[in-house]
Design a protein around this motif. Sequence first.
Motif: not given
Length: 319
Positions: A50-51, A54-58, A85-86
């Motif tokens: 999930e996190g 969200r990071l991908a969308e950002s 994570r990136r």
Amino acid sequence: MSAADVAEGFSISGLLDAGSQTASRFLVREIPLSDIQEHPGNVAYSMDEEGIARLAESIRRDGLTDLPLVRRLQGGGFQMISGHRRMAAFRLLSQQGSSYSKIPCRVASDVSDEQALVLLHTANFFTRSLTVTERAAATKALGIQVEQMRANDPTLTGIRTEDVKARIVEEMTGRKVSGKTIKREEALAEQVAELIPEWRDAADSGELSAKAVGALAEADEATQRAAFGKWAESPKSKAATTELVASMTASKPAVDKRLASAEKALRRFVANLPRNPSAADSEAISRIAELARLAGDAVSGFADARRVRQNPSYSNRSK
């Protein structure tokens, strides 16, 4: 040698030529995702889907605002140091379009395995919002490196490990943290590990005070579950949670710490039973079982003696 001297060798400026310009020390290049390996030390940190989503969308909306750091491997290719994570977010985005099949990174050369591990943990220490257990995992991993340094450098005798770790973090991130803070966080994480899963999740999400964690860690599983059931009935502030935990754990007398420690150790062993226990393990389990039987007989004998003292007729009824 001071803690500052030790840390200097592990700072970013100490890893490479401190006299060169930043641009030449850390060249930026786009690297295919397939050419970047994950660092095995990153398993200490959450990679929740999930996190990552969200990071991908950002990143899709605003772009990549902070470049990952990779190191060049001698056998070819690269290894991620700071930015797992990136990279996971880019892999998710690459399923939607080939423009995300490469990720821009800062590239460090001539970084040893030991230095890469230290860089990974110190970068995560401040660049991410870590849970209690993740922060402790980061500083404990640094501790392993410090002890290896200590084994090879007798001048480190007398310098507390937590102080060296704190200075390494400060030198590499520019963020100040004390050795006492690191030691306190590691102790708190050890207590969190003694909680039932539901309370561990609450602790990692910041809903428990250190006092509440300590009280729960001293309680048995049944008491922890009863307290959690009561707590879960309705949302409570951290202060109210602390009061609830105190009221539900203070009523029972504390278990002998030696027995509590033995019980927890056995629970951890049973939770991860080896497929083929060794002969030594089998013998140890047999000895533990015999000791438990003897202890049970002794406790039963004490209980019977107490009943007789309180009611002499009890001994006649028990015959």
